[in-house]
Design a protein around this motif. Structure first.
Motif, PDB file in Angstrom:
ATOM      1  N   GLU A  72      -9.840   4.690   2.346  1.00 11.32           N
ATOM      2  CA  GLU A  72     -10.172   3.380   2.128  1.00 11.32           C
ATOM      3  C   GLU A  72     -10.726   2.863   3.541  1.00 11.32           C
ATOM      4  N   LEU A  73      -9.605   2.873   4.562  1.00 11.83           N
ATOM      5  CA  LEU A  73      -9.973   2.381   5.733  1.00 11.83           C
ATOM      6  C   LEU A  73     -11.246   3.152   6.330  1.00 11.83           C
ATOM      7  N   LYS A  74     -11.568   4.580   5.945  1.00 14.08           N
ATOM      8  CA  LYS A  74     -12.747   5.332   6.508  1.00 14.08           C
ATOM      9  C   LYS A  74     -13.804   4.592   6.134  1.00 14.08           C
ATOM     10  N   ARG A 108     -18.550   8.804  13.164  1.00 13.08           N
ATOM     11  CA  ARG A 108     -19.171   9.747  12.004  1.00 13.08           C
ATOM     12  C   ARG A 108     -18.140  10.069  11.200  1.00 13.08           C
ATOM     13  N   PRO A 109     -18.321   9.502   9.775  1.00  9.20           N
ATOM     14  CA  PRO A 109     -17.113  10.146   8.917  1.00  9.20           C
ATOM     15  C   PRO A 109     -17.366  11.665   8.622  1.00  9.20           C
ATOM     16  N   SER A 110     -16.121  12.260   8.353  1.00  5.98           N
ATOM     17  CA  SER A 110     -16.064  13.653   7.503  1.00  5.98           C
ATOM     18  C   SER A 110     -16.555  13.406   6.295  1.00  5.98           C
ATOM     19  N   GLY A 111     -17.426  14.444   5.800  1.00  8.72           N
ATOM     20  CA  GLY A 111     -18.024  14.365   4.197  1.00  8.72           C
ATOM     21  C   GLY A 111     -16.861  14.790   3.322  1.00  8.72           C
ATOM     22  N   THR A 112     -15.931  15.602   3.914  1.00 13.03           N
ATOM     23  CA  THR A 112     -15.038  16.514   3.003  1.00 13.03           C
ATOM     24  C   THR A 112     -13.313  16.055   3.006  1.00 13.03           C
ATOM     25  N   GLU A 113     -13.152  15.323   4.211  1.00 12.64           N
ATOM     26  CA  GLU A 113     -11.714  15.042   4.245  1.00 12.64           C
ATOM     27  C   GLU A 113     -11.684  13.556   4.783  1.00 12.64           C
ATOM     28  N   VAL A 152     -11.771   2.350  21.551  1.00 13.42           N
ATOM     29  CA  VAL A 152     -12.414   2.001  20.311  1.00 13.42           C
ATOM     30  C   VAL A 152     -11.490   2.569  19.052  1.00 13.42           C
ATOM     31  N   LYS A 153     -10.808   3.514  19.331  1.00 11.34           N
ATOM     32  CA  LYS A 153      -9.602   4.023  18.421  1.00 11.34           C
ATOM     33  C   LYS A 153      -8.749   2.578  17.938  1.00 11.34           C
ATOM     34  N   ALA A 154      -8.333   2.119  19.236  1.00 11.33           N
ATOM     35  CA  ALA A 154      -7.427   0.687  18.789  1.00 11.33           C
ATOM     36  C   ALA A 154      -8.147  -0.237  18.073  1.00 11.33           C
ATOM     37  N   ASP A 155      -9.662  -0.513  18.407  1.00  8.44           N
ATOM     38  CA  ASP A 155     -10.315  -1.505  17.783  1.00  8.44           C
ATOM     39  C   ASP A 155     -10.508  -1.348  16.330  1.00  8.44           C
ATOM     40  N   LEU A 156     -10.803  -0.117  16.215  1.00 10.39           N
ATOM     41  CA  LEU A 156     -11.127   0.545  14.769  1.00 10.39           C
ATOM     42  C   LEU A 156      -9.934   0.576  13.553  1.00 10.39           C
ATOM     43  N   LEU A 157      -8.872   1.008  14.253  1.00  8.35           N
ATOM     44  CA  LEU A 157      -7.648   0.694  13.525  1.00  8.35           C
ATOM     45  C   LEU A 157      -6.981  -0.455  13.302  1.00  8.35           C
ATOM     46  N   GLN A 158      -7.534  -1.626  13.901  1.00  8.01           N
ATOM     47  CA  GLN A 158      -6.816  -2.790  13.594  1.00  8.01           C
ATOM     48  C   GLN A 158      -7.690  -3.612  12.687  1.00  8.01           C
ATOM     49  N   LYS A 159      -8.832  -3.101  12.137  1.00 11.12           N
ATOM     50  CA  LYS A 159      -9.885  -3.848  11.530  1.00 11.12           C
ATOM     51  C   LYS A 159      -9.724  -3.371   9.800  1.00 11.12           C
ATOM     52  N   ILE A 161     -14.569   1.253   7.833  1.00  8.86           N
ATOM     53  CA  ILE A 161     -15.235   1.128   9.030  1.00  8.86           C
ATOM     54  C   ILE A 161     -16.467   1.456   8.940  1.00  8.86           C
ATOM     55  N   ILE A 162     -17.092   2.393   8.108  1.00  3.43           N
ATOM     56  CA  ILE A 162     -18.371   2.839   8.151  1.00  3.43           C
ATOM     57  C   ILE A 162     -19.188   1.355   7.376  1.00  3.43           C
ATOM     58  N   SER A 163     -18.691   0.824   6.702  1.00  5.20           N
ATOM     59  CA  SER A 163     -19.166  -0.471   5.908  1.00  5.20           C
ATOM     60  C   SER A 163     -19.516  -1.443   7.175  1.00  5.20           C
ATOM     61  N   ASN A 164     -18.373  -1.425   7.834  1.00  2.11           N
ATOM     62  CA  ASN A 164     -18.603  -2.455   9.013  1.00  2.11           C
ATOM     63  C   ASN A 164     -19.640  -2.066  10.072  1.00  2.11           C
ATOM     64  N   ALA A 165     -19.629  -0.508  10.364  1.00  4.98           N
ATOM     65  CA  ALA A 165     -20.933  -0.146  11.013  1.00  4.98           C
ATOM     66  C   ALA A 165     -22.095  -0.554  10.592  1.00  4.98           C
ATOM     67  N   LYS A 166     -22.438  -0.354   9.320  1.00  6.06           N
ATOM     68  CA  LYS A 166     -23.582  -0.530   8.519  1.00  6.06           C
ATOM     69  C   LYS A 166     -24.120  -1.804   8.728  1.00  6.06           C
ATOM     70  N   SER A 167     -22.980  -2.948   8.594  1.00  3.32           N
ATOM     71  CA  SER A 167     -23.371  -4.177   8.578  1.00  3.32           C
ATOM     72  C   SER A 167     -23.492  -5.034   9.910  1.00  3.32           C
ATOM     73  N   GLY A 168     -23.447  -4.237  10.984  1.00  5.77           N
ATOM     74  CA  GLY A 168     -23.762  -4.680  12.355  1.00  5.77           C
ATOM     75  C   GLY A 168     -22.419  -5.402  13.149  1.00  5.77           C
ATOM     76  N   LYS A 169     -21.262  -5.171  12.268  1.00  8.74           N
ATOM     77  CA  LYS A 169     -20.188  -5.894  12.723  1.00  8.74           C
ATOM     78  C   LYS A 169     -19.621  -5.403  14.033  1.00  8.74           C
ATOM     79  N   TYR A 170     -19.933  -4.224  14.486  1.00  6.56           N
ATOM     80  CA  TYR A 170     -19.447  -3.864  15.566  1.00  6.56           C
ATOM     81  C   TYR A 170     -20.386  -4.136  16.887  1.00  6.56           C
ATOM     82  N   THR A 171     -20.287  -5.396  17.660  1.00  4.62           N
ATOM     83  CA  THR A 171     -20.926  -5.517  18.807  1.00  4.62           C
ATOM     84  C   THR A 171     -20.387  -5.289  20.200  1.00  4.62           C
TER      85      THR A 171
END
Length: 471
Positions: free
Chosen positions: A393-395, A437-442, A464-471, A398-408
């Motif tokens: 779910e979190l993965k 980049r997400p893993s396609g298998t896990e 970046v890890k701290a930022d990603l994991l809190q969103k 994060i990918i959805s956020n990246a696609k929508s340009g949320k990470y400035t």
């Protein structure tokens, strides 16, 4: 019966669980149908790496193909590397090559790779065609390998001799042997060991025994798996000029300098471009995957070479080598798979190691000196990677956020440019970058960072890890 699906580089499964004689028969039968559909009088090369039960599964594959009237060139060696199978496929003008290997996977796994007639990975399209032909059940009456030899459908070939002769013709092996430099090689109990013993009988060897269980270690040549080899080099106090490592099927490379410092694939690619263009006077296309250092582009710009960035996976590199129609020089990926002109369009850890050792022997320069020559042109850099184990779910969030340009930006790092060829690469003001980049298998998120030093790369990853994991 399980549904068998090939991954990015072959079908892999746990031995005696899903990787069984019955399932290998199913895959081999589908391969035979595909070969007969696409080639007149098809032939195939077959062999196995040192993994547990490899020769048995190779024999099963051989017999299934032969039972369908396909001539098989079977490796007579106990084990062979993936590059040896690919080379033999080209030399025997075979329709395909098949190697039983799970490459760098843990010892419990085995696998089945298909190589195309040109001596590189089969295309995704061809793999899909094979997959579509895999039957749910199979009932074949097979004879023995010996019987098929008598029938003229199986011929044993010494692929070790073939590879050694090719290497001796392609490199100045004498210059490497007689350089006065001491070398070391760690086979990780993999398929490169016999070839290296023949080419360099007097160097230092580690894990060059036949050990089908790899001593419980996944034979992947990354730094955390190589501490014994690293310590050996450090204890030599500079006596060992360079240490070469290859994975289970010897298509990936790891490298050390005389200080016991790990030299990653990003640096190796740059060294190869530098050697082939600057020292050997060669020209051609450079191909690098999206996760490789940006310094490749910078070096190519300095030398007037064209660099094409591909999606992640060696199959994309191979496709350009084989089908672009352009002269090729160097191509590779972050994970240690690299190919060069003058060989097959295939990853080959030993071949790339010999290139670097020849570079050192011919110039009389240490590996750290050669790396410094690169830095003099492109600047110092380090690429590091975290694998973040997150919920699916979190993965996806994060990918959805990246696609929508949320990470400035991340923390105090301002994003000035974004690229999304295969994942998302965010560039900062000082030319450093982070890639997601997400893993396609896990449920894993791979996060890469490049900066002028390891400490700075790690700092970016932590922010970046701290930022990603809190969103």
């Amino acid at each position: 019966m399980i549904k068998i699906k090939f991954g990015t580089d072959g079908w892999r499964a746990i031995i005696a669980d899903d990787f069984t004689v019955e399932n290998v028969k199913r895959v081999a039968y589908a391969t035979a149908l595909w070969l007969k559909e696409n080639f007149d009088n098809p032939t195939a090369v077959v062999g196995s790496d040192p993994r547990f039960a490899g020769p048995m599964f190779a024999d099963v594959t051989t017999c299934v193909l032969a039972s369908e009237g396909i001539k098989v060139f079977r490796a007579e060696d106990l084990f062979v590397s993936t590059p040896m199978i690919s080379l033999a496929t080209v030399r025997k003008e075979a329709s395909a090559g098949i190697i039983i290997t799970a490459s760098h996977n843990p010892p419990a796994y085995n696998g089945y790779k298909i190589k195309a007639h040109y001596g590189g990975p089969a295309t995704p399209d061809d793999i899909e065609k094979v997959e579509a032909k895999i039957p749910d059940t199979i009932d074949l009456k097979l004879k023995s390998v010996t019987d098929y030899v008598t029938d003229g459908l199986v011929e044993f070939v010494n692929m070790e001799d073939m590879y050694v002769e090719h290497a001796e013709k392609s490199f100045d092996i004498a210059a490497i042997r007689d350089s006065g430099l001491n070398w070391a090689y760690d086979a990780m109990y993999g398929a490169g060991q016999n070839v290296m013993r023949r080419l360099f009988p007097d160097i230092t060897f580690l894990h060059c025994d036949h050990n089908p269980g790899f001593e419980g270690q996944a034979p992947e040549p990354i730094q955390r798996n190589l501490q014994e080899f690293e310590e050996l080099i450090k204890l030599s106090e500079g006596e060992i000029a360079s240490g070469l490592v290859t994975d289970g099927d010897a298509d990936r490379i790891g490298l050390y300098d005389a200080n016991g410092t790990f030299v990653d694939s990003h640096h190796i690619l740059l060294l190869l471009i530098h050697y082939m263009y600057k020292v050997k006077g060669e020209k051609g296309e450079v191909y690098s995957t999206f996760s490789c250092t940006s310094k490749i582009q910078k070096l190519c710009d300095a030398y007037g070479l064209n660099n094409t960035v591909t999606k992640i996976g060696f199959k994309y590199i191979c496709d350009l080598i084989v089908n672009s129609g352009n002269p090729f020089m160097v191509g590779g990926e972050e994970s240690g798979g690299i190919a060069v002109n003058g060989h097959i369009p295939e990853r080959d850890g030993i071949w790339i190691g010999l290139m670097i050792w020849e570079f050192m022997a011919k110039t009389g320069r240490s590996l750290s000196d050669l790396v410094q020559e690169i830095y003099d042109v492109v600047g110092k850099f380090a690429v590091e990677r975290y694998d973040l184990h997150v919920t699916e779910e979190l993965k996806q969030q994060i990918i959805s956020n990246a696609k929508s340009g949320k990470y400035t930006g991340f923390g105090n790092l301002k994003v000035v440019k974004t690229e999304d060829l295969d994942g998302f690469k965010f560039f900062f003001e000082d030319d450093s970058w982070v890639m997601i980049r997400p893993s396609g298998t896990e449920p894993v998120l791979r996060v890469y960072a490049e900066a002028p030093s390891t400490a700075e790369s790690i700092k970016i990853l932590d922010i970046v890890k701290a930022d990603l994991l809190q969103k």
